[in-house]
Design an enzyme around this catalytic site. Structure first.
Site, PDB file in Angstrom:
ATOM      1  N   ASP A 159      44.679  35.720  56.931  1.00  0.00           N
ATOM      2  CA  ASP A 159      45.953  35.441  57.762  1.00  0.00           C
ATOM      3  C   ASP A 159      45.799  34.924  58.910  1.00  0.00           C
ATOM      4  O   ASP A 159      46.632  34.275  59.422  1.00  0.00           O
ATOM      5  CB  ASP A 159      46.697  36.672  57.401  1.00  0.00           C
ATOM      6  CG  ASP A 159      46.614  37.601  56.119  1.00  0.00           C
ATOM      7  OD1 ASP A 159      47.216  36.831  55.256  1.00  0.00           O
ATOM      8  OD2 ASP A 159      45.964  38.460  55.918  1.00  0.00           O
ATOM      9  N   HIS A 187      47.801  43.028  54.579  1.00  0.00           N
ATOM     10  CA  HIS A 187      47.807  41.756  53.874  1.00  0.00           C
ATOM     11  C   HIS A 187      48.627  41.741  52.816  1.00  0.00           C
ATOM     12  O   HIS A 187      48.361  41.940  51.732  1.00  0.00           O
ATOM     13  CB  HIS A 187      46.260  41.522  53.260  1.00  0.00           C
ATOM     14  CG  HIS A 187      46.064  40.394  52.396  1.00  0.00           C
ATOM     15  ND1 HIS A 187      46.062  39.059  53.169  1.00  0.00           N
ATOM     16  CD2 HIS A 187      45.995  40.124  51.326  1.00  0.00           C
ATOM     17  CE1 HIS A 187      45.969  38.294  52.109  1.00  0.00           C
ATOM     18  NE2 HIS A 187      45.998  38.886  51.082  1.00  0.00           N
TER      19      HIS A 187
HETATM   20  P1  NAI Z   1      39.074  36.416  40.021  1.00  0.00           P
HETATM   21  O1  NAI Z   1      40.096  37.200  39.000  1.00  0.00           O
HETATM   22  O2  NAI Z   1      38.524  35.195  39.893  1.00  0.00           O
HETATM   23  O3  NAI Z   1      37.608  37.517  39.981  1.00  0.00           O
HETATM   24  C1  NAI Z   1      37.614  38.736  39.885  1.00  0.00           C
HETATM   25  C2  NAI Z   1      36.307  39.276  39.579  1.00  0.00           C
HETATM   26  O4  NAI Z   1      36.382  40.759  39.929  1.00  0.00           O
HETATM   27  C3  NAI Z   1      36.373  39.113  38.241  1.00  0.00           C
HETATM   28  O5  NAI Z   1      34.895  38.588  37.720  1.00  0.00           O
HETATM   29  C4  NAI Z   1      36.510  40.351  37.161  1.00  0.00           C
HETATM   30  O6  NAI Z   1      35.619  40.705  36.287  1.00  0.00           O
HETATM   31  C5  NAI Z   1      35.828  41.227  38.622  1.00  0.00           C
HETATM   32  N1  NAI Z   1      36.229  42.752  38.507  1.00  0.00           N
HETATM   33  C6  NAI Z   1      37.266  43.374  38.183  1.00  0.00           C
HETATM   34  N2  NAI Z   1      37.355  44.508  38.104  1.00  0.00           N
HETATM   35  C7  NAI Z   1      36.127  45.016  38.482  1.00  0.00           C
HETATM   36  C8  NAI Z   1      35.460  46.249  38.982  1.00  0.00           C
HETATM   37  N3  NAI Z   1      36.033  47.319  38.608  1.00  0.00           N
HETATM   38  N4  NAI Z   1      34.195  46.010  39.493  1.00  0.00           N
HETATM   39  C9  NAI Z   1      33.656  44.842  39.636  1.00  0.00           C
HETATM   40  N5  NAI Z   1      34.266  43.688  39.564  1.00  0.00           N
HETATM   41  C10 NAI Z   1      35.675  43.869  39.051  1.00  0.00           C
HETATM   42  O7  NAI Z   1      39.701  36.881  41.232  1.00  0.00           O
HETATM   43  P2  NAI Z   1      39.359  36.270  42.763  1.00  0.00           P
HETATM   44  O8  NAI Z   1      40.103  34.989  42.944  1.00  0.00           O
HETATM   45  O9  NAI Z   1      38.138  36.045  43.137  1.00  0.00           O
HETATM   46  O10 NAI Z   1      40.192  37.263  43.851  1.00  0.00           O
HETATM   47  C11 NAI Z   1      39.609  38.643  43.782  1.00  0.00           C
HETATM   48  C12 NAI Z   1      40.400  39.568  44.562  1.00  0.00           C
HETATM   49  O11 NAI Z   1      40.746  38.932  45.853  1.00  0.00           O
HETATM   50  C13 NAI Z   1      42.020  39.590  44.106  1.00  0.00           C
HETATM   51  O12 NAI Z   1      42.218  40.751  43.804  1.00  0.00           O
HETATM   52  C14 NAI Z   1      42.766  38.661  44.979  1.00  0.00           C
HETATM   53  O13 NAI Z   1      44.085  39.157  45.223  1.00  0.00           O
HETATM   54  C15 NAI Z   1      42.029  39.064  46.303  1.00  0.00           C
HETATM   55  N6  NAI Z   1      42.527  38.130  47.370  1.00  0.00           N
HETATM   56  C16 NAI Z   1      42.431  38.533  48.608  1.00  0.00           C
HETATM   57  C17 NAI Z   1      42.698  38.063  49.754  1.00  0.00           C
HETATM   58  C18 NAI Z   1      42.786  38.561  51.195  1.00  0.00           C
HETATM   59  O14 NAI Z   1      43.239  37.927  52.140  1.00  0.00           O
HETATM   60  N7  NAI Z   1      42.566  39.845  51.296  1.00  0.00           N
HETATM   61  C19 NAI Z   1      42.759  36.579  49.707  1.00  0.00           C
HETATM   62  C20 NAI Z   1      42.462  35.999  48.212  1.00  0.00           C
HETATM   63  C21 NAI Z   1      42.368  36.916  47.331  1.00  0.00           C
END
Ligand code: NAI
Length: 325
Positions: A159, A187
């Protein structure tokens, strides 16, 4: 040569990790002379995909990658970890209520907080990226009573960087020269991006821009809704920019922000009327491996209202998970 630093990353098979891991291994996060060991966590059904990522990490032949392994057990992933980047989270599925999403993630982050508490290095630096990031960080912190609360942080750097970009575009100045910007709160779209104190080469940004309409009708909504705009354009959520923000958050925390304000979600000490312990986006300066919150900034009526909105949202999130902690 320096001893390797153990970096645990969760959600290792996901799209953010696919940008993040390669940059950690190449030295972007901890420095060009700092070897790392990557300890990757993902769910059992994602282990095959993580194995593919590890093959690619090996094929990069990164000189700084001392070791890498994958596991579906948090206690194995967090063993002696000095940095833990918690990216994996439960996304909102169709028809899922907000409370269900909070609960599903609370279960993940109580378990991971407890595992960190048990096996991680006593000075582990934790960055939570997975959403709802602030409340997930709060839950992990509460689940790790033996670790210092201040070592649990949430990512608002994306952000912050989005706000920097908007100001650079509007003023035509270099992004590198923008100082003293901050993003307050959660966030989420309630975050409050604030350039009242910002300067460019010593000139006041509010004076340089001097456009209240642009501020209210373009700047604030663009920063707040950027995530949705990227999903609409790309069909996938922001990943490379999120990974970049995680790299910068940890890099500045460990190596220092060189006097520059950056935004981190950190447990409140009560400053600015923010309930103690809530993980809240605040302006900080990092030095010697510690962050220091910038205190005593003047809060005008508009800012009080905006900070109040994002604070209320975080208090509600906390109340929704309180019975689980
Ligand atoms: P994605 O869906 O591509 O990958 C998430 C991964 O986490 C998957 O491989 C899944 O199997 C794994 N996962 C789920 N539960 C788990 C657990 N209990 N232990 C270990 N691994 C687990 O998602 P992406 O795009 O990589 O995003 C990840 C997170 O980051 C989402 O929650 C998204 O909303 C968040 N995010 C946060 C931002 C921020 O600025 N704080 C910015 C962009 C995304």
């Amino acid at each position: 040569q320096k001893a390797p630093i153990r970096v645990a990353v969760t959600g290792a098979a996901g799209q953010i990790a696919y940008s993040l891991l390669f940059r950690i291994a190449s030295g972007d996060m901890l420095g060009a002379d700092q070897p790392v060991i990557l300890q990757l966590l993902d769910l059992p059904q994602a282990q095959q995909a993580v194995r593919g990522v590890i093959m690619e990490l090996h094929d990069c032949a990164f000189p700084l990658l001392a070791d890498v392994f994958a596991t579906d057990n948090p206690e194995t992933a967090f063993q002696d970890a000095q940095i833990a980047i918690l990216v994996g989270a439960r996304p909102r599925s169709k028809g899922m209520e907000r409370a269900d999403l909070l609960h599903a993630n609370a279960n993940i982050f109580t378990a991971q907080g407890a595992a960190l508490n048990k096996v991680a290095s006593r000075d582990v630096k934790v960055l939570v990226v997975g959403n709802p990031a602030n409340t997930n960080a709060y839950i992990a912190m509460k689940s790790a009573p033996d670790l210092p609360a201040r070592n649990f942080t949430a990512m608002l750097r994306l952000d912050h960087n989005r706000a920097l970009n908007q100001i650079a575009l509007k003023t035509g100045r270099s992004l590198n020269d923008i100082e003293q910007l901050c993003v307050w709160g959660n966030h989420s779209p309630t975050m409050y991006a604030d350039y009242r104190f910002a300067t460019i080469n010593g000139q006041s940004v509010p004076q340089l821009i001097n456009d209240a309409q642009w501020y209210a009708e373009h700047f604030l909504p663009t920063v707040a809704k950027r995530g949705v705009a990227i999903i609409e354009a790309r069909g996938l959520s922001s990943a490379a920019s999120a990974a970049n923000a995680a790299i910068e958050h940890v890099r500045d925390w460990v190596l220092g922000s060189k006097g520059r304000w950056v935004t981190m979600g950190v447990p409140s000490d009560g400053a600015y009327g923010i309930l103690e312990g809530l993980v809240f986006g605040l302006p900080v300066v990092c030095e010697n491996g510690e962050y220091r919150v910038i205190k005593d900034l003047p809060i005008d009526d508009f800012s009080r209202e905006r900070i109040g909105i994002t604070l209320k949202e975080l208090e509600d999130e906390r109340a929704a998970v309180a019975h689980l902690l």
